[in-house]
Design a protein around this motif. Sequence first.
Motif, PDB file in Angstrom:
ATOM      1  N   ASP A  31       0.819  -1.212   0.000  1.00 39.45           N
ATOM      2  CA  ASP A  31       0.000   0.000   0.000  1.00 39.45           C
ATOM      3  C   ASP A  31       0.852   1.261   0.000  1.00 39.45           C
ATOM      4  N   TYR A  32       1.736   1.398   0.977  1.00 38.19           N
ATOM      5  CA  TYR A  32       2.405   2.684   1.171  1.00 38.19           C
ATOM      6  C   TYR A  32       3.721   2.837   0.414  1.00 38.19           C
ATOM      7  N   VAL A  33       4.205   1.779  -0.224  1.00 38.54           N
ATOM      8  CA  VAL A  33       5.442   1.889  -1.002  1.00 38.54           C
ATOM      9  C   VAL A  33       5.342   1.076  -2.301  1.00 38.54           C
ATOM     10  N   TRP A  34       4.142   1.069  -2.879  1.00 32.32           N
ATOM     11  CA  TRP A  34       3.858   0.318  -4.097  1.00 32.32           C
ATOM     12  C   TRP A  34       4.780   0.700  -5.245  1.00 32.32           C
ATOM     13  N   ALA A  35       5.063   1.964  -5.425  1.00 29.93           N
ATOM     14  CA  ALA A  35       5.875   2.398  -6.575  1.00 29.93           C
ATOM     15  C   ALA A  35       7.254   1.741  -6.565  1.00 29.93           C
ATOM     16  N   ASN A  36       7.878   1.626  -5.404  1.00 30.97           N
ATOM     17  CA  ASN A  36       9.195   0.981  -5.328  1.00 30.97           C
ATOM     18  C   ASN A  36       9.090  -0.509  -5.647  1.00 30.97           C
ATOM     19  N   TYR A  37       8.051  -1.155  -5.134  1.00 33.25           N
ATOM     20  CA  TYR A  37       7.871  -2.580  -5.396  1.00 33.25           C
ATOM     21  C   TYR A  37       7.624  -2.820  -6.887  1.00 33.25           C
ATOM     22  N   LYS A  38       6.832  -1.959  -7.501  1.00 26.67           N
ATOM     23  CA  LYS A  38       6.567  -2.073  -8.937  1.00 26.67           C
ATOM     24  C   LYS A  38       7.862  -1.882  -9.737  1.00 26.67           C
ATOM     25  N   THR A  39       8.681  -0.924  -9.335  1.00 23.09           N
ATOM     26  CA  THR A  39       9.984  -0.726  -9.991  1.00 23.09           C
ATOM     27  C   THR A  39      10.833  -1.978  -9.871  1.00 23.09           C
ATOM     28  N   TYR A  40      10.851  -2.585  -8.690  1.00 17.42           N
ATOM     29  CA  TYR A  40      11.592  -3.828  -8.467  1.00 17.42           C
ATOM     30  C   TYR A  40      11.120  -4.922  -9.424  1.00 17.42           C
ATOM     31  N   LEU A  41       9.806  -5.095  -9.526  1.00 18.61           N
ATOM     32  CA  LEU A  41       9.278  -6.132 -10.423  1.00 18.61           C
ATOM     33  C   LEU A  41       9.609  -5.843 -11.878  1.00 18.61           C
ATOM     34  N   GLU A  42       9.509  -4.583 -12.277  1.00 18.50           N
ATOM     35  CA  GLU A  42       9.832  -4.214 -13.664  1.00 18.50           C
ATOM     36  C   GLU A  42      11.311  -4.440 -13.959  1.00 18.50           C
ATOM     37  N   ARG A  43      12.160  -4.077 -13.030  1.00 15.07           N
ATOM     38  CA  ARG A  43      13.610  -4.141 -13.254  1.00 15.07           C
ATOM     39  C   ARG A  43      14.164  -5.550 -13.117  1.00 15.07           C
ATOM     40  N   GLU A  50      15.169 -17.515 -13.164  1.00 17.13           N
ATOM     41  CA  GLU A  50      15.009 -18.737 -12.396  1.00 17.13           C
ATOM     42  C   GLU A  50      14.345 -18.438 -11.058  1.00 17.13           C
ATOM     43  N   VAL A  51      14.706 -17.288 -10.456  1.00 12.21           N
ATOM     44  CA  VAL A  51      14.187 -16.936  -9.136  1.00 12.21           C
ATOM     45  C   VAL A  51      13.897 -15.442  -9.089  1.00 12.21           C
ATOM     46  N   VAL A  52      12.737 -15.081  -8.574  1.00 13.83           N
ATOM     47  CA  VAL A  52      12.404 -13.696  -8.251  1.00 13.83           C
ATOM     48  C   VAL A  52      11.755 -13.727  -6.879  1.00 13.83           C
ATOM     49  N   LEU A  53      12.340 -13.007  -5.915  1.00 14.17           N
ATOM     50  CA  LEU A  53      11.761 -12.965  -4.577  1.00 14.17           C
ATOM     51  C   LEU A  53      10.546 -12.050  -4.594  1.00 14.17           C
ATOM     52  N   ILE A  54       9.385 -12.601  -4.264  1.00 10.83           N
ATOM     53  CA  ILE A  54       8.168 -11.794  -4.311  1.00 10.83           C
ATOM     54  C   ILE A  54       7.424 -11.754  -2.981  1.00 10.83           C
ATOM     55  N   GLY A  55       7.951 -12.409  -1.964  1.00 12.16           N
ATOM     56  CA  GLY A  55       7.280 -12.416  -0.665  1.00 12.16           C
ATOM     57  C   GLY A  55       7.565 -11.156   0.129  1.00 12.16           C
ATOM     58  N   GLY A  67      10.094  -1.285   0.430  1.00 15.05           N
ATOM     59  CA  GLY A  67       9.166  -1.859  -0.541  1.00 15.05           C
ATOM     60  C   GLY A  67       9.757  -3.010  -1.322  1.00 15.05           C
ATOM     61  N   ILE A  68      11.021  -3.360  -1.047  1.00 17.29           N
ATOM     62  CA  ILE A  68      11.700  -4.422  -1.776  1.00 17.29           C
ATOM     63  C   ILE A  68      11.860  -5.631  -0.859  1.00 17.29           C
ATOM     64  N   PRO A  69      11.354  -6.810  -1.259  1.00 21.42           N
ATOM     65  CA  PRO A  69      11.438  -7.969  -0.384  1.00 21.42           C
ATOM     66  C   PRO A  69      12.876  -8.358  -0.070  1.00 21.42           C
ATOM     67  N   PHE A  70      13.126  -8.596   1.184  1.00 19.85           N
ATOM     68  CA  PHE A  70      14.414  -9.089   1.676  1.00 19.85           C
ATOM     69  C   PHE A  70      15.563  -8.136   1.364  1.00 19.85           C
ATOM     70  N   GLY A  71      15.249  -6.845   1.207  1.00 17.57           N
ATOM     71  CA  GLY A  71      16.287  -5.877   0.875  1.00 17.57           C
ATOM     72  C   GLY A  71      16.373  -4.772   1.901  1.00 17.57           C
ATOM     73  N   ASP A  72      17.536  -4.686   2.561  1.00 16.93           N
ATOM     74  CA  ASP A  72      17.700  -3.575   3.493  1.00 16.93           C
ATOM     75  C   ASP A  72      17.965  -2.295   2.725  1.00 16.93           C
ATOM     76  N   VAL A  73      17.914  -1.177   3.415  1.00 18.13           N
ATOM     77  CA  VAL A  73      17.990   0.135   2.770  1.00 18.13           C
ATOM     78  C   VAL A  73      19.240   0.284   1.912  1.00 18.13           C
ATOM     79  N   GLY A  74      20.398  -0.033   2.464  1.00 23.84           N
ATOM     80  CA  GLY A  74      21.651   0.132   1.716  1.00 23.84           C
ATOM     81  C   GLY A  74      21.693  -0.708   0.454  1.00 23.84           C
TER      82      GLY A  74
END
Length: 101
Positions: A31-43, A50-55, A67-74
Amino acid sequence: MDLITIAQALKSDLAALRVARPVTHVYNPLDYVWANYKTYLERFGARPREVVLIGMNPGPWGMMQTGIPFGDVGMVRDWMGIVGEVDTPAGQHPKRPILGF
């Protein structure tokens, strides 16, 4: 079906989710960070992979902030090159604030 369409359907399904006590706070980064998640999926999920983390990973420092699964800020900012707006979700827990990047 592409990953963005699937994620939008999951986002819609999650919007109806309600939890009972003792749970008092629930964050939905879709909800609150959809744009970043969408960028992640597009990129990172647009081509055959073989693998895309989507959880969604639990915890206050990963997807909840970026907004990125399993990704810290840095990692998200510096390695993946994703830096976008992070809205403040309604009903934040005072000990688990959304700080974004």
